[in-house]
Design a protein around this motif. Sequence first.
Motif, mmCIF file in Angstrom:
data_model
loop_
_atom_site.group_PDB
_atom_site.id
_atom_site.type_symbol
_atom_site.label_atom_id
_atom_site.label_comp_id
_atom_site.label_asym_id
_atom_site.label_seq_id
_atom_site.Cartn_x
_atom_site.Cartn_y
_atom_site.Cartn_z
ATOM 1 N N UNK A 72 48.581 41.773 47.002
ATOM 2 C CA UNK A 72 49.825 42.460 47.369
ATOM 3 C C UNK A 72 50.549 43.057 46.165
ATOM 4 N N UNK A 73 49.925 43.027 44.985
ATOM 5 C CA UNK A 73 50.600 43.505 43.782
ATOM 6 C C UNK A 73 50.770 45.024 43.808
ATOM 7 N N UNK A 82 47.358 51.263 37.533
ATOM 8 C CA UNK A 82 47.828 51.151 36.152
ATOM 9 C C UNK A 82 47.087 50.074 35.365
ATOM 10 N N UNK A 83 46.245 49.307 36.049
ATOM 11 C CA UNK A 83 45.512 48.225 35.386
ATOM 12 C C UNK A 83 44.393 48.804 34.519
ATOM 13 N N UNK A 84 44.281 48.303 33.310
ATOM 14 C CA UNK A 84 43.205 48.724 32.404
ATOM 15 C C UNK A 84 41.919 47.991 32.772
ATOM 16 N N UNK A 85 41.017 48.692 33.447
ATOM 17 C CA UNK A 85 39.802 48.051 33.930
ATOM 18 C C UNK A 85 38.749 47.854 32.830
ATOM 19 N N UNK A 93 40.963 41.549 47.116
ATOM 20 C CA UNK A 93 41.497 41.886 45.792
ATOM 21 C C UNK A 93 40.602 42.916 45.115
ATOM 22 N N UNK A 94 39.290 42.733 45.213
ATOM 23 C CA UNK A 94 38.349 43.694 44.637
ATOM 24 C C UNK A 94 38.560 45.084 45.229
ATOM 25 N N UNK A 95 38.675 45.163 46.538
ATOM 26 C CA UNK A 95 38.883 46.457 47.189
ATOM 27 C C UNK A 95 40.201 47.072 46.738
ATOM 28 N N UNK A 96 41.230 46.243 46.599
ATOM 29 C CA UNK A 96 42.549 46.723 46.195
ATOM 30 C C UNK A 96 42.493 47.341 44.801
ATOM 31 N N UNK A 97 41.679 46.746 43.920
ATOM 32 C CA UNK A 97 41.529 47.270 42.565
ATOM 33 C C UNK A 97 40.337 48.227 42.432
ATOM 34 N N UNK A 98 39.865 48.721 43.571
ATOM 35 C CA UNK A 98 38.813 49.735 43.616
ATOM 36 C C UNK A 98 37.520 49.255 42.951
ATOM 37 N N UNK A 99 37.193 47.982 43.163
ATOM 38 C CA UNK A 99 35.904 47.446 42.720
ATOM 39 C C UNK A 99 34.940 47.594 43.900
ATOM 40 N N UNK A 148 42.020 26.022 39.290
ATOM 41 C CA UNK A 148 43.184 25.536 40.023
ATOM 42 C C UNK A 148 42.830 24.874 41.341
ATOM 43 N N UNK A 149 43.852 24.305 41.965
ATOM 44 C CA UNK A 149 43.676 23.668 43.273
ATOM 45 C C UNK A 149 43.385 24.725 44.333
ATOM 46 N N UNK A 150 43.019 24.259 45.509
ATOM 47 C CA UNK A 150 42.689 25.192 46.593
ATOM 48 C C UNK A 150 43.870 26.102 46.921
ATOM 49 N N UNK A 151 45.036 25.501 47.127
ATOM 50 C CA UNK A 151 46.213 26.291 47.512
ATOM 51 C C UNK A 151 46.639 27.243 46.399
ATOM 52 N N UNK A 152 46.582 26.767 45.150
ATOM 53 C CA UNK A 152 46.999 27.613 44.030
ATOM 54 C C UNK A 152 46.091 28.833 43.903
ATOM 55 N N UNK A 153 44.802 28.632 44.027
ATOM 56 C CA UNK A 153 43.859 29.752 43.914
ATOM 57 C C UNK A 153 44.079 30.760 45.035
ATOM 58 N N UNK A 154 44.252 30.255 46.250
ATOM 59 C CA UNK A 154 44.474 31.146 47.386
ATOM 60 C C UNK A 154 45.783 31.921 47.225
ATOM 61 N N UNK A 155 46.827 31.261 46.759
ATOM 62 C CA UNK A 155 48.124 31.923 46.577
ATOM 63 C C UNK A 155 48.049 33.002 45.503
ATOM 64 N N UNK A 156 47.352 32.703 44.411
ATOM 65 C CA UNK A 156 47.219 33.694 43.340
ATOM 66 C C UNK A 156 46.435 34.917 43.799
#
Length: 255
Positions: free
Chosen positions: A23-24, A29-32, A104-110, A9-17
Amino acid sequence: MVLQAIKYGSQDLRANLLDVLRCSNNPHLVNKQSVQFRVLHGLLLNLIRKGSHLDSTKKEVKQKTEIQDPLEEMILLERDAFELQNKAAKVNYNDKLASLAALVCAYFDIRDEPVRACLLFFLDEGDEDLQSWTLEALTKSLGCHSEKVIRACLKQMKTPIKWENRAAAVRLIVLYKSVIEEHSLSALVFEDLQALLYDDCSREVRQEVATAINTLGLHAKMLQVVIRKLDDINEDVRAQGVMSLSILGIKGKSL
């Protein structure tokens, strides 16, 4: 679709995702073990590896050539300036994605080492929001209670413009209770909390400081210091004592 957008994706799209993922809700509950999560894991680490924290010690050396023609020299200088500007823009973009990917990694305990290294780098880089998010991720998600992290927390208690970020740092300082003395930072923590009791312009921050003082078991010691200020010959110092007593919830009759 999301994985493709993060990769192509574009720069802005990647950053927004990435920000949406940061913030999710309910990351537990995510299947790692799923294929999708393993692909996301790889994409995030790839973004982290593009950050400038990995080559912050490297210096680009260019061989200087003698130029006789002033016009040629001017053209080369303009070219170098253009290349430098483009390189800076690319570095800023890569750093933004690297920092968000690490969050994001820290948020998902990576807990991969590149994640920790990236977050430690951005404790001192970027805007105050990024530094605040990074401090929280290191402290809560990765359990990093090193001296560097504690000192960064003390700094963020005082320097951010937004009172929300200062208050967030004050709430985090209590999580280091068991290691503050180990790092010989007890006196510094006490000194900073004492100053914030009267010196911070936000009442919300000062109330968080009072809560932290109680949680850290410093109330009695702080009260002694504040009471001594009430007898100081300096009017400003006495005023600090009065403000501090008010935030600590101490009334005249209880002294």
